[in-house]
Write a protein that holds these residues in place. Structure first.
Motif, PDB file in Angstrom:
ATOM      1  N   VAL A  72       0.808  -1.020   0.191  1.00  0.00           N
ATOM      2  CA  VAL A  72      -0.422  -0.163   0.155  1.00  0.00           C
ATOM      3  C   VAL A  72       0.339   1.386   0.017  1.00  0.00           C
ATOM      4  CG1 VAL A  72      -1.958   1.109   1.430  1.00  0.00           C
ATOM      5  CG2 VAL A  72      -2.141  -1.440   0.525  1.00  0.00           C
ATOM      6  N   ARG A  73       2.554   1.306   1.106  1.00  0.00           N
ATOM      7  CA  ARG A  73       2.748   2.553   0.542  1.00  0.00           C
ATOM      8  C   ARG A  73       3.720   1.802  -0.850  1.00  0.00           C
ATOM      9  NH1 ARG A  73       7.789   2.295   1.329  1.00  0.00           N
ATOM     10  NH2 ARG A  73       8.030   0.689   2.093  1.00  0.00           N
ATOM     11  N   MET A  74       4.125   1.344  -1.309  1.00  0.00           N
ATOM     12  CA  MET A  74       4.897   1.341  -2.856  1.00  0.00           C
ATOM     13  C   MET A  74       3.655   1.673  -3.502  1.00  0.00           C
ATOM     14  SD  MET A  74       7.906   0.624  -2.464  1.00  0.00           S
ATOM     15  CE  MET A  74       8.049   0.991  -3.421  1.00  0.00           C
ATOM     16  N   ASP A  75       2.062   1.353  -3.515  1.00  0.00           N
ATOM     17  CA  ASP A  75       1.622   2.074  -4.504  1.00  0.00           C
ATOM     18  C   ASP A  75       1.159   3.836  -4.027  1.00  0.00           C
ATOM     19  OD1 ASP A  75      -1.472   1.181  -5.743  1.00  0.00           O
ATOM     20  OD2 ASP A  75      -1.482   2.731  -5.209  1.00  0.00           O
ATOM     21  N   SER A  76       1.165   4.570  -3.103  1.00  0.00           N
ATOM     22  CA  SER A  76       1.245   5.246  -2.895  1.00  0.00           C
ATOM     23  C   SER A  76       2.302   6.272  -3.576  1.00  0.00           C
ATOM     24  CB  SER A  76       0.813   5.252  -0.865  1.00  0.00           C
ATOM     25  OG  SER A  76       0.630   7.415  -0.509  1.00  0.00           O
ATOM     26  N   PHE A 123       1.730   5.964  -6.969  1.00  0.00           N
ATOM     27  CA  PHE A 123       0.727   7.056  -7.886  1.00  0.00           C
ATOM     28  C   PHE A 123       0.978   8.696  -7.373  1.00  0.00           C
ATOM     29  CE2 PHE A 123      -0.177   2.549  -8.967  1.00  0.00           C
ATOM     30  CZ  PHE A 123      -1.075   2.949 -10.307  1.00  0.00           C
ATOM     31  N   ASP A 124       1.945   8.638  -6.288  1.00  0.00           N
ATOM     32  CA  ASP A 124       1.885  10.229  -6.056  1.00  0.00           C
ATOM     33  C   ASP A 124       2.547  10.926  -7.437  1.00  0.00           C
ATOM     34  OD1 ASP A 124       1.869  12.525  -4.356  1.00  0.00           O
ATOM     35  OD2 ASP A 124       4.544  12.371  -3.962  1.00  0.00           O
ATOM     36  N   ALA A 125       3.930   9.683  -7.551  1.00  0.00           N
ATOM     37  CA  ALA A 125       5.015  10.292  -8.786  1.00  0.00           C
ATOM     38  C   ALA A 125       4.257  10.513  -9.692  1.00  0.00           C
ATOM     39  CB  ALA A 125       5.529   9.297  -8.364  1.00  0.00           C
ATOM     40  N   TYR A 126       3.264   9.592 -10.119  1.00  0.00           N
ATOM     41  CA  TYR A 126       2.099  10.025 -11.266  1.00  0.00           C
ATOM     42  C   TYR A 126       0.879  10.558 -11.212  1.00  0.00           C
ATOM     43  CZ  TYR A 126      -1.502   7.446 -14.208  1.00  0.00           C
ATOM     44  OH  TYR A 126      -2.479   7.436 -14.884  1.00  0.00           O
ATOM     45  N   LYS A 166       2.121  13.643 -10.261  1.00  0.00           N
ATOM     46  CA  LYS A 166       2.966  15.548 -10.153  1.00  0.00           C
ATOM     47  C   LYS A 166       3.764  14.954 -10.465  1.00  0.00           C
ATOM     48  CE  LYS A 166       2.331  15.955  -4.985  1.00  0.00           C
ATOM     49  NZ  LYS A 166       3.212  15.569  -3.980  1.00  0.00           N
ATOM     50  N   CYS A 167       3.453  14.197 -11.935  1.00  0.00           N
ATOM     51  CA  CYS A 167       4.348  13.714 -13.078  1.00  0.00           C
ATOM     52  C   CYS A 167       6.107  13.707 -13.175  1.00  0.00           C
ATOM     53  CB  CYS A 167       3.932  14.761 -14.173  1.00  0.00           C
ATOM     54  SG  CYS A 167       4.967  14.723 -15.907  1.00  0.00           S
ATOM     55  N   ASN A 168       6.684  13.470 -11.821  1.00  0.00           N
ATOM     56  CA  ASN A 168       7.307  12.609 -11.089  1.00  0.00           C
ATOM     57  C   ASN A 168       8.515  11.442 -11.764  1.00  0.00           C
ATOM     58  OD1 ASN A 168       9.940  11.753  -9.393  1.00  0.00           O
ATOM     59  ND2 ASN A 168       9.639  12.737  -8.569  1.00  0.00           N
ATOM     60  N   VAL A 169       8.001  11.642 -13.364  1.00  0.00           N
ATOM     61  CA  VAL A 169       8.640  10.810 -14.306  1.00  0.00           C
ATOM     62  C   VAL A 169      10.237   9.927 -13.620  1.00  0.00           C
ATOM     63  CG1 VAL A 169       9.498   9.743 -17.236  1.00  0.00           C
ATOM     64  CG2 VAL A 169       7.236  12.035 -16.198  1.00  0.00           C
ATOM     65  N   ASP A 170      10.780  10.213 -12.919  1.00  0.00           N
ATOM     66  CA  ASP A 170      12.214   9.988 -12.723  1.00  0.00           C
ATOM     67  C   ASP A 170      12.146   8.528 -11.944  1.00  0.00           C
ATOM     68  OD1 ASP A 170      13.721  11.297 -14.026  1.00  0.00           O
ATOM     69  OD2 ASP A 170      14.512  13.134 -12.595  1.00  0.00           O
ATOM     70  N   LEU A 171      10.568   9.158 -10.525  1.00  0.00           N
ATOM     71  CA  LEU A 171      10.794   8.166  -9.825  1.00  0.00           C
ATOM     72  C   LEU A 171       9.974   7.100 -10.181  1.00  0.00           C
ATOM     73  CD1 LEU A 171      10.329   7.520  -6.666  1.00  0.00           C
ATOM     74  CD2 LEU A 171       8.884   9.060  -5.901  1.00  0.00           C
ATOM     75  N   GLN A 172       9.053   7.464 -11.095  1.00  0.00           N
ATOM     76  CA  GLN A 172       8.449   6.619 -11.766  1.00  0.00           C
ATOM     77  C   GLN A 172       8.599   5.019 -12.887  1.00  0.00           C
ATOM     78  OE1 GLN A 172       4.468   7.592 -13.873  1.00  0.00           O
ATOM     79  NE2 GLN A 172       5.096   9.563 -13.219  1.00  0.00           N
ATOM     80  N   VAL A 214      -4.515  14.286 -14.856  1.00  0.00           N
ATOM     81  CA  VAL A 214      -5.037  13.105 -14.859  1.00  0.00           C
ATOM     82  C   VAL A 214      -5.115  12.604 -13.513  1.00  0.00           C
ATOM     83  CG1 VAL A 214      -6.188  10.521 -14.996  1.00  0.00           C
ATOM     84  CG2 VAL A 214      -6.332  11.903 -17.172  1.00  0.00           C
ATOM     85  N   THR A 215      -5.666  12.452 -12.704  1.00  0.00           N
ATOM     86  CA  THR A 215      -5.016  12.576 -11.235  1.00  0.00           C
ATOM     87  C   THR A 215      -5.480  10.843 -10.713  1.00  0.00           C
ATOM     88  OG1 THR A 215      -6.504  13.815  -9.829  1.00  0.00           O
ATOM     89  CG2 THR A 215      -4.655  15.091 -10.503  1.00  0.00           C
ATOM     90  N   ARG A 216      -4.937  10.048 -10.576  1.00  0.00           N
ATOM     91  CA  ARG A 216      -5.682   8.948  -9.764  1.00  0.00           C
ATOM     92  C   ARG A 216      -5.351   8.754  -8.182  1.00  0.00           C
ATOM     93  NH1 ARG A 216      -2.880   4.343  -6.200  1.00  0.00           N
ATOM     94  NH2 ARG A 216      -3.331   2.546  -7.544  1.00  0.00           N
TER      95      ARG A 216
END
Length: 160
Positions: free
Chosen positions: A44-48, A51-54, A56-62, A98-100
């Motif tokens: 759940v933490r990893m999902d969070s 998808f926070d990176a998703y 906020k468009c943090n492509v490096d973290l994705q 879009v936000t998830r």
């Protein structure tokens, strides 16, 4: 060949979970309770984080969380084995548009011995360009691989 075997095994496992969940729902049994609360909390933490990176468009973290061997199955968009293509599509279609959000209480996590875990849940997407468009819950399945303390997304199944 090994990834096909893993995916086939995971698919059969998920089919069994679906049947079990349907049987429990029809029998009026209690809702999902994780067998391994620590694993559940980790996923759940990893999902969070992902998808926070998703959102906020943090492509490096994705990029860091997606495995290089990523497989992405999307019921409308098709199948992709290119991590670069998935990230490019995210930049093009998701960033600042879009936000998830995850549907509260919908996540289930199942351990896969010697590999990692499968996450199943519901999420919804808010389209900033069409704020009045109706939203609906969509099912997702994420297969996580653990290497030491590191978790990577190896497979995504997105159903709308």
């Amino acid at each position: 060949m090994n990834s096909i075997k893993i995916f086939t095994t995971a698919f059969i496992f998920l089919c069994g979970l679906t049947v079990k969940a349907q049987q429990q729902a029809s029998a009026g049994k209690a809702s999902y309770v994780p067998d391994d609360r620590t694993l559940f909390n980790t996923i759940v933490r990893m999902d969070s984080i992902f998808f926070d990176a998703y959102n906020k468009c943090n492509v490096d973290l994705q990029t860091a969380i997606y495995a290089d061997s990523l497989e992405f199955y999307h019921d409308k968009g098709g199948y992709s084995t290119s991590k670069a293509d998935v990230l490019a599509a995210t930049k093009r279609n998701i960033c600042d548009k879009v936000t998830r959000t995850v549907v509260p209480g919908s996540i289930e996590v199942y351990p896969i011995a010697g590999f990692g875990a499968i996450e199943i849940g519901l999420h919804r997407f808010f389209n900033k360009q069409e704020p009045d468009a109706p939203q609906h819950d969509s099912k997702f399945i994420i297969i996580w691989k653990q290497t030491g303390s590191d978790w990577k997304i190896t497979r995504v199944i997105s159903l709308h």
